[in-house]
Structures are given as C-alpha cells and as structure tokens.
Design a protein around this motif. Structure first.
Motif, PDB file in Angstrom:
ATOM      1  N   ASP A   1      -3.449   7.322  64.559  1.00 33.87           N
ATOM      2  CA  ASP A   1      -4.286   7.802  65.653  1.00 33.87           C
ATOM      3  C   ASP A   1      -3.533   7.815  66.986  1.00 33.87           C
ATOM      4  N   PHE A   2      -2.223   7.597  66.941  1.00 31.27           N
ATOM      5  CA  PHE A   2      -1.420   7.523  68.160  1.00 31.27           C
ATOM      6  C   PHE A   2      -0.173   8.392  68.053  1.00 31.27           C
TER       7      PHE A   2
ATOM      8  N   ASN B   1       8.229   6.263  63.411  1.00 34.24           N
ATOM      9  CA  ASN B   1       7.535   7.309  62.654  1.00 34.24           C
ATOM     10  C   ASN B   1       6.044   7.345  63.025  1.00 34.24           C
ATOM     11  N   ALA B   2       5.299   8.221  62.370  1.00 30.74           N
ATOM     12  CA  ALA B   2       3.877   8.420  62.677  1.00 30.74           C
ATOM     13  C   ALA B   2       3.040   7.183  62.382  1.00 30.74           C
ATOM     14  N   ASN B   3       3.561   6.272  61.580  1.00 29.22           N
ATOM     15  CA  ASN B   3       2.840   5.031  61.279  1.00 29.22           C
ATOM     16  C   ASN B   3       3.234   3.881  62.208  1.00 29.22           C
ATOM     17  N   GLY B   4       4.076   4.168  63.192  1.00 26.28           N
ATOM     18  CA  GLY B   4       4.501   3.143  64.135  1.00 26.28           C
ATOM     19  C   GLY B   4       5.615   2.249  63.633  1.00 26.28           C
TER      20      GLY B   4
ATOM     21  N   SER C   1      -2.822   7.077  72.573  1.00 26.84           N
ATOM     22  CA  SER C   1      -3.889   7.563  71.684  1.00 26.84           C
ATOM     23  C   SER C   1      -3.978   9.085  71.774  1.00 26.84           C
ATOM     24  N   ASN C   2      -4.244   9.698  70.634  1.00 29.03           N
ATOM     25  CA  ASN C   2      -4.346  11.171  70.611  1.00 29.03           C
ATOM     26  C   ASN C   2      -5.803  11.614  70.500  1.00 29.03           C
ATOM     27  N   ASP C   3      -6.719  10.805  71.019  1.00 25.39           N
ATOM     28  CA  ASP C   3      -8.154  11.126  70.959  1.00 25.39           C
ATOM     29  C   ASP C   3      -8.691  11.654  72.286  1.00 25.39           C
ATOM     30  N   GLY C   4      -7.789  11.956  73.220  1.00 30.71           N
ATOM     31  CA  GLY C   4      -8.206  12.475  74.513  1.00 30.71           C
ATOM     32  C   GLY C   4      -8.380  11.392  75.565  1.00 30.71           C
TER      33      GLY C   4
ATOM     34  N   LYS D   1      -2.806   3.772  76.327  1.00 33.91           N
ATOM     35  CA  LYS D   1      -1.366   3.600  76.145  1.00 33.91           C
ATOM     36  C   LYS D   1      -1.019   2.114  76.060  1.00 33.91           C
ATOM     37  N   ALA D   2      -0.068   1.825  75.207  1.00 38.92           N
ATOM     38  CA  ALA D   2       0.470   0.467  75.115  1.00 38.92           C
ATOM     39  C   ALA D   2       1.970   0.571  74.878  1.00 38.92           C
TER      40      ALA D   2
END
Length: 181
Positions: free
Chosen positions: A19-20, A33-36, A56-59, A63-64
């Motif tokens: 989700d990030f 990678n996409a899984n962190g 986060s890519n939910d709008g 951020k961390a």
C-alpha cells in the motif's frame, strides 16, 4: 516504519507493504522492492547510511522514513601456523580483509585446554616453561561483529628455537700464488 503507517489505508483496515511507494536515498548502494524489502548490493568503502522512505499511495500521502546504517564487516581473515618454544610468546592475531572495518575485535579459543598454554584477548599466545614440546594447539579467532567469521591456526610447542646466531671473526691469511708459464 511500523506504527506510523499501519492506519494510513483509506478503507480503515491495516495497511500492508504494497500500500506504499518505497524509495531509497542511494540507488547506487541499495534498492527496495514493492514489499519494502531492502537489498544492499554495493559494499561501501566506509560505513554508510541510507534512508528508506514509504509514502502511502491512498491519496493521504502519509510518509515515514527509516534510517539504516551499514557498517563494513570482515570478509576474510588469515592466520599463520607457528612454532613456539617453552617460556616464549607469539601473536597470532589475524590479518583481515578489508583492512578498514567498523569492528576489528575477536574472541579467541584454544584447544585442547592446557594450563601451560594460553591465548589472550589480543591474540597473544603464551607458552609457559613447563609446556610439553611437540604438543599442538588450535587457536581459533571469531569476529565479534555479529557475522562470526572464523579462522584457525596451529601452535606447535618446540624444544627451543634459535633466536640468535653469532659468528666470530678470525683473521685469515690469504696467499696469492702465481704459476709460471
């Protein structure tokens, strides 16, 4: 990055790594990678720090940032087998590669255990006068950097080693003889 990102998913359910959007501060040194999952693929010439960022890519654009410090570790080490006379000592500290590392400390063990032969935390082997000539001992050095790189050498107790040779000079007469035709 944990708790800062857990609740950022818009649906109200816990967020997962996918989700990030993940990035690293130095792509020449590491990737994510996409899984962190962070992969360090280039050993630095010195200790290095990279920052891993998750947005986060939910709008909501939560951020961390996590900071990872990578310290150079010993990749290889060598130790030489040596002979030591009773009443003497010798250093068996390993030669390491690379030379510039964060932690150059070792723990040393000796087998078999013997009251007449010991190894200190600096790699110095001490052989007491009562040690038995011909007996062999294995000294093992293990890195304390968490990787536990190991190397061993053999110490052989000898009768006595020649430590100094002295030549006495004597006057010699050298004659030149000519032989006629």
């Amino acid at each position: 990055l944990g708790q800062e990102l857990i609740a950022s998913k818009q649906s109200g359910a816990n967020a997962t790594a996918t989700d990030f959007i993940w990035t690293v501060s130095d792509k020449n040194f590491a990737s994510v990678n996409a899984n962190g999952v962070v992969t360090v693929f280039a050993a630095p010439n010195k200790d290095a720090t990279i920052k891993v960022t998750a947005v986060s890519n939910d709008g909501k654009n939560k951020k961390a940032v996590a900071t990872i410090t990578v310290k150079r570790a010993i990749k290889s080490m060598t130790m030489k087998n040596v002979m030591v006379a009773p009443g003497k000592s010798v250093s068996v500290a390993p030669v390491i590669s690379p030379v510039k590392v964060a932690n150059k400390k070792f723990t040393y063990t000796i087998t078999p255990q013997d009251a007449n032969v010991s190894v200190g935390n600096n790699g110095k082997v001490t052989v007491k006068a009562a040690a038995t000539p011909g007996k062999k001992y294995t000294i093992t050095a293990v890195t304390t950097d968490g990787f536990e790189t190991k190397q061993s050498c053999t110490i052989t107790v000898t009768k006595a080693l020649i430590s100094k040779i002295k030549f006495e000079q004597k006057k010699q007469m050298i004659y030149r003889v000519s032989v006629g035709k």
